[in-house]
Design a protein around this motif. Structure first.
Motif, PDB file in Angstrom:
ATOM      1  N   GLY A  92      36.421  39.353  57.067  1.00 40.15           N
ATOM      2  CA  GLY A  92      36.242  38.041  56.466  1.00 40.15           C
ATOM      3  C   GLY A  92      37.431  37.533  55.682  1.00 40.15           C
ATOM      4  O   GLY A  92      37.553  36.336  55.436  1.00 40.15           O
ATOM      5  N   GLY A  93      38.311  38.428  55.236  1.00 40.57           N
ATOM      6  CA  GLY A  93      39.530  37.986  54.582  1.00 40.57           C
ATOM      7  C   GLY A  93      39.462  37.754  53.090  1.00 40.57           C
ATOM      8  O   GLY A  93      40.475  37.446  52.466  1.00 40.57           O
ATOM      9  N   GLY A  94      38.299  37.897  52.481  1.00 43.99           N
ATOM     10  CA  GLY A  94      38.184  37.687  51.047  1.00 43.99           C
ATOM     11  C   GLY A  94      38.862  38.799  50.250  1.00 43.99           C
ATOM     12  O   GLY A  94      38.899  39.953  50.679  1.00 43.99           O
ATOM     13  N   TYR A  95      39.388  38.440  49.085  1.00 43.33           N
ATOM     14  CA  TYR A  95      40.006  39.451  48.227  1.00 43.33           C
ATOM     15  C   TYR A  95      39.956  38.989  46.773  1.00 43.33           C
ATOM     16  O   TYR A  95      39.842  37.794  46.473  1.00 43.33           O
ATOM     17  N   LEU A  96      40.042  39.966  45.873  1.00 45.47           N
ATOM     18  CA  LEU A  96      40.050  39.732  44.435  1.00 45.47           C
ATOM     19  C   LEU A  96      41.397  40.191  43.894  1.00 45.47           C
ATOM     20  O   LEU A  96      41.868  41.276  44.225  1.00 45.47           O
ATOM     21  N   VAL A  97      42.020  39.343  43.065  1.00 46.07           N
ATOM     22  CA  VAL A  97      43.359  39.657  42.573  1.00 46.07           C
ATOM     23  C   VAL A  97      43.424  39.524  41.057  1.00 46.07           C
ATOM     24  O   VAL A  97      42.719  38.724  40.454  1.00 46.07           O
TER      25      VAL A  97
END
Length: 247
Positions: free
Chosen positions: A238-243
């Protein structure tokens, strides 16, 4: 109001939130992309409890510390949890309906305004600047993201963090999304710049722009801003990420 007339961009969203909060009949909330793509969003999602938070949300809230600015706070699900944990939270949103609901739900520091208007008015520094639900999209484009990060840099206390989630749209295999990205690039825009319109009970808002930024483009901007970052979590698909971004 005539249903074929356009209203403020986020007004349909705010009306949906108000109907749900007041126990009125809730219609379908749609996000319409300017290529005709249409997604339905369940209004109750915005009122979810901490037990229903995603892994991204739970991890992001663990990283929050000290005086926190929650940008694009909506009806305050994250602000409420942070306030419950003893943090001093300032919650801002451009929707008057959302802000009224946050106040009714017991949040202490709520203001209905944009991030930059808030900064101009208050001149405050923070330990945490938080944007969840991909609220970072408000920056609209890559230049807007760089401007935002540089502004945040001047606002952060020592050892402060900027925490947000976004999505790498390059992972999609759907022809309609690939065609949209290709059109963006042919027009000289970044592939993650999206034009959306909110629709609720036949009322449509003006189109507005949001940004989904891939980790590689983000990394370049962070380094140009002389800041550091770490990708805290990534979705398997899905490509989601937390930064987390810091000085």
């Amino acid at each position: 109001m005539q249903k074929n007339s356009l209203i403020k961009a986020m007004e349909p969203f705010g009306l949906a939130l108000a109907d749900y909060f007041l126990g009125k009949e809730v219609g379908d909330l749609f996000m319409n992309r300017d290529d005709g793509s249409k997604d339905k969003h369940p209004v109750e999602y915005y009122f979810r409890n901490p037990s229903d938070f995603s892994l991204f949300e739970k991890e992001a809230l663990k990283l929050c510390k000290g005086k926190t600015l929650d940008i694009g706070a909506g009806v305050g699900p994250h602000s409420l949890e942070l306030q419950k944990r003893g943090l001093k939270v300032h919650s801002i949103d451009i929707s008057t309906h959302a802000c009224d609901i946050m106040k009714e739900r017991g949040l202490k520091n709520v203001e209905c305004m944009s991030y930059y208007d808030f900064c101009d008015l208050h001149k405050e520094n923070f330990d945490t600047i938080l944007l969840l639900g991909r609220s970072i999209g408000f920056v609209e484009n890559l230049n807007g993201l760089k401007k935002f990060l540089m502004h945040c840099k001047s606002q952060l206390n020592q050892n402060g963090n900027i925490i947000f989630d976004s999505s790498d749209l390059r992972v999609t295999t759907k022809p309609i999304h690939l065609a949209y990205q290709k059109k963006n690039q042919e027009e000289g825009s970044y592939l993650g710049e999206i034009r959306l319109q909110m629709e609720y009970k036949g009322l449509k808002g003006n189109y507005f722009k949001i940004l989904h930024v891939d980790p590689d483009s983000l990394a370049k901007i962070v380094l140009e801003s002389k800041m550091k970052y770490e990708i805290v979590m990534k979705e398997e698909t899905g490509g989601g990420y937390l930064v987390r971004i810091f000085v």
